[in-house]
Design a protein around this motif. Structure first.
Motif, mmCIF file in Angstrom:
data_model
loop_
_atom_site.group_PDB
_atom_site.id
_atom_site.type_symbol
_atom_site.label_atom_id
_atom_site.label_comp_id
_atom_site.label_asym_id
_atom_site.label_seq_id
_atom_site.Cartn_x
_atom_site.Cartn_y
_atom_site.Cartn_z
ATOM 1 N N MET A 90 52.158 -25.736 35.574
ATOM 2 C CA MET A 90 52.871 -24.955 36.766
ATOM 3 C C MET A 90 53.146 -25.805 37.993
ATOM 4 N N GLU A 91 51.903 -26.399 38.471
ATOM 5 C CA GLU A 91 52.170 -27.420 39.599
ATOM 6 C C GLU A 91 53.218 -28.541 39.234
ATOM 7 N N LEU A 92 53.194 -29.004 38.031
ATOM 8 C CA LEU A 92 54.110 -30.039 37.745
ATOM 9 C C LEU A 92 55.502 -29.597 37.553
ATOM 10 N N MET A 93 55.827 -28.217 37.353
ATOM 11 C CA MET A 93 57.006 -27.785 37.070
ATOM 12 C C MET A 93 57.650 -27.470 38.618
ATOM 13 N N VAL A 94 56.713 -27.139 39.335
ATOM 14 C CA VAL A 94 57.187 -26.937 40.829
ATOM 15 C C VAL A 94 57.792 -28.328 41.507
ATOM 16 N N ASP A 154 45.290 -20.982 30.931
ATOM 17 C CA ASP A 154 44.185 -22.158 30.795
ATOM 18 C C ASP A 154 44.526 -23.001 31.977
ATOM 19 N N GLU A 155 43.325 -23.955 32.045
ATOM 20 C CA GLU A 155 43.780 -24.849 33.208
ATOM 21 C C GLU A 155 44.841 -25.886 32.833
ATOM 22 N N THR A 156 45.270 -26.171 31.501
ATOM 23 C CA THR A 156 46.345 -26.799 31.324
ATOM 24 C C THR A 156 47.563 -26.173 31.812
ATOM 25 N N VAL A 157 47.718 -24.930 31.534
ATOM 26 C CA VAL A 157 48.854 -24.166 32.045
ATOM 27 C C VAL A 157 48.745 -24.220 33.895
ATOM 28 N N SER A 158 47.984 -24.067 34.213
ATOM 29 C CA SER A 158 47.722 -24.097 35.611
ATOM 30 C C SER A 158 48.210 -25.414 36.371
ATOM 31 N N ARG A 159 47.833 -26.564 35.506
ATOM 32 C CA ARG A 159 48.322 -27.718 36.134
ATOM 33 C C ARG A 159 49.779 -28.185 35.851
ATOM 34 N N PRO A 199 57.767 -21.441 26.896
ATOM 35 C CA PRO A 199 56.686 -22.485 26.337
ATOM 36 C C PRO A 199 56.752 -22.605 24.860
ATOM 37 N N LEU A 200 56.509 -23.591 24.601
ATOM 38 C CA LEU A 200 56.107 -23.803 23.043
ATOM 39 C C LEU A 200 54.718 -24.033 22.849
ATOM 40 N N GLU A 201 54.539 -22.921 21.907
ATOM 41 C CA GLU A 201 53.009 -22.880 21.788
ATOM 42 C C GLU A 201 52.085 -22.883 22.957
ATOM 43 N N GLY A 202 52.512 -22.449 24.147
ATOM 44 C CA GLY A 202 51.908 -22.209 25.272
ATOM 45 C C GLY A 202 52.062 -23.298 26.276
ATOM 46 N N SER A 203 52.738 -24.351 25.626
ATOM 47 C CA SER A 203 53.083 -25.613 26.658
ATOM 48 C C SER A 203 54.094 -25.351 27.355
ATOM 49 N N THR A 222 55.277 -27.915 29.327
ATOM 50 C CA THR A 222 56.107 -29.169 29.614
ATOM 51 C C THR A 222 57.183 -29.159 28.137
ATOM 52 N N ALA A 223 56.430 -28.757 26.973
ATOM 53 C CA ALA A 223 57.258 -28.623 25.722
ATOM 54 C C ALA A 223 58.379 -27.899 25.865
ATOM 55 N N GLY A 224 58.242 -26.882 26.261
ATOM 56 C CA GLY A 224 59.205 -25.715 26.512
ATOM 57 C C GLY A 224 60.283 -26.361 27.427
ATOM 58 N N PHE A 225 59.877 -26.849 28.520
ATOM 59 C CA PHE A 225 60.986 -27.405 29.624
ATOM 60 C C PHE A 225 61.727 -28.577 28.731
ATOM 61 N N GLU A 226 61.125 -29.298 28.022
ATOM 62 C CA GLU A 226 61.865 -30.492 27.427
ATOM 63 C C GLU A 226 62.870 -29.923 26.375
ATOM 64 N N ALA A 227 62.557 -28.905 25.644
ATOM 65 C CA ALA A 227 63.256 -27.914 24.602
ATOM 66 C C ALA A 227 64.686 -27.578 25.253
ATOM 67 N N TYR A 228 64.277 -26.762 26.571
ATOM 68 C CA TYR A 228 65.521 -26.287 27.029
ATOM 69 C C TYR A 228 66.386 -27.319 27.709
#
Length: 428
Positions: free
Chosen positions: A176-180, A169-174, A136-140, A142-148
């Protein structure tokens, strides 16, 4: 026989074979020399011993447009079909490396191999798919996935992604669901080491495990007691031990065993499967064995450096040589390697990765005065298939079908990368 001469890779879209001699193992020229350029969309691999994870038989393999159409003892084709004679040789699926770090920004530098050079090395060694870790980028997430995704645009073979979780946090939890559900990621890695960087505590580990369970995703751990490692590092520096040997001394096998046991128990408490990456010690392996005997779903992944090497290299008087072997968890004392080999051959451990995380000597020299600053990582993406063959098959510890299972099939099954292009294995 060495596995290292004249490897044939037939890379046909996402369908790949490599071919080796099944007999006269002392011969040096054991590979077909047909090259990788396939001029026709139709291909017949004729007369080889076709091997999957459960069976082997002499058969022809007929391929059209990168898809296996038929596997039969004798297939007749027209002149428009390219024919490769594999008589007297094994025909196997290309390997899948479940654990790599390409173009990974880590410890104030970036791994040497990007998605092209690393994959080219993999293909040269018989691996035709790998699974990398998105950070993740700074915990994100989505940003990490886009970078990779951007990093992977230069890819030349199949790949997949795991996702690391470095905060909660709740953002990471959400996310994770998006990633799956939207990005196809079904495995999440939690670092129990690298205090102050990637490490998470037990509270966050529990939250992550619970989320993996709810999503049907696989939880993965880097299992070392990061707090104790941090104390061990300080102790070594206080004693004046600054060279690569301090790396091994500061994070002994008992700390890997403790963290493995803790992760296993927490996963059992949550009732979710667990994948332990880079199992390097008898201590960790024995915890996995106990859990599996009790019926718990735990997958153990040794890596080639742990199977083939011992920590004596870390005491080499030349810093440049010793630093090459710095990785975490460390390569262990002689004896751990043999125990891991035995565990792999008996099913206690299930598949083989590399943790390919390559740095050059200039990068390793960042820690010339302080082992804590040596970038952690070794190579292996090219060497894995060769070393597993040399270490496990030639020694008689596993069969040729076991070899396919450990280097390809089990990874596809455990991480749900079974596709129609690879499903031929159920048809022989």
């Amino acid at each position: 026989m060495g596995f290292t001469s004249n490897l044939l890779l037939l890379h046909i879209l996402s369908l790949t074979f490599f071919v080796i001699l099944p007999s006269s193992l002392s011969q040096s020229n054991q590979f077909c020399d047909a090259g990788t350029g396939i001029p026709s969309s139709k291909l017949l691999i004729k007369g080889g011993t076709v091997v999957n994870a459960h069976h082997q038989q002499v058969a022809d393999v007929y391929v059209e447009d990168g898809i296996i159409v038929a596997i039969n003892p004798a297939i007749t084709v027209g002149d428009e079909v390219t024919v490769i004679d594999a008589t007297g040789k094994f025909v196997m699926p290309g390997g899948i490396d479940p654990h790599t770090h390409l173009e990974f920004e880590f410890m104030h530098t970036t791994t040497l191999d990007d998605f092209f050079s690393g994959q080219a090395a993999a293909l040269a060694g018989g691996t035709t798919m790998h699974i990398d870790f998105v950070i993740p980028l700074e915990g994100s997430l989505t940003a990490g996935f886009e970078a990779y995704e951007k990093k992977a645009k230069k890819s030349c073979m199949d790949y997949g992604f795991h996702m690391a979780i470095t905060k909660w946090d709740e953002t990471v939890s959400r996310e994770m669901e998006l990633m799956v559900k939207e990005k196809g990621i079904n495995s999440f890695k939690f670092f129990m080491a690298y205090k102050g960087a990637l490490m998470i505590n037990d509270e966050l580990l529990l939250e992550g495990f619970k989320k993996c369970k709810s999503l049907g995703a696989l939880a993965m751990v880097h299992a070392e007691n990061g707090d104790a490692v941090y104390e061990g590092q300080k102790r070594m520096i206080e004693l004046g031990i600054t060279g690569p040997e301090g790396h091994a001394l500061s994070r002994p096998a008992v700390l890997e065993g403790e963290a493995t046991a803790r992760a296993i128990r927490l996963a059992d408490f949550v009732n979710t499967p667990l994948y332990v990456v880079h199992v390097m010690s008898t201590d960790a392996m024995e915890e996995i064995s106990k859990a599996r005997k009790s019926g718990q779903r735990v997958i153990g992944e040794p890596i080639v450096s742990g199977l083939a090497l011992d920590e004596s290299w870390l005491w080499h008087p030349d810093f440049e040589t010793a630093a090459k072997y710095v990785m975490s968890p460390p390569i262990r004392k002689r004896g751990h390697d043999k125990a891991l080999q035995a565990a792999l051959s008996t099913g206690v451990l299930q598949l083989v990765g590399t943790d390919h995380c390559a740095f050059n000597s200039t990068q390793k020299a960042l820690g010339i005065d302080d082992f804590r600053k040596i970038p952690n990582g070794v190579n292996g993406i090219e060497e894995r298939m060769h070393l597993v063959w040399d270490t496990m098959v030639e020694s008689g510890q596993i069969s040729v079908t076991d070899y396919v299972r450990l280097t390809s099939t089990e990874c596809a099954r455990s991480l749900q990368y079974i596709s129609k292009e690879r499903s031929y294995s159920s048809r022989i």
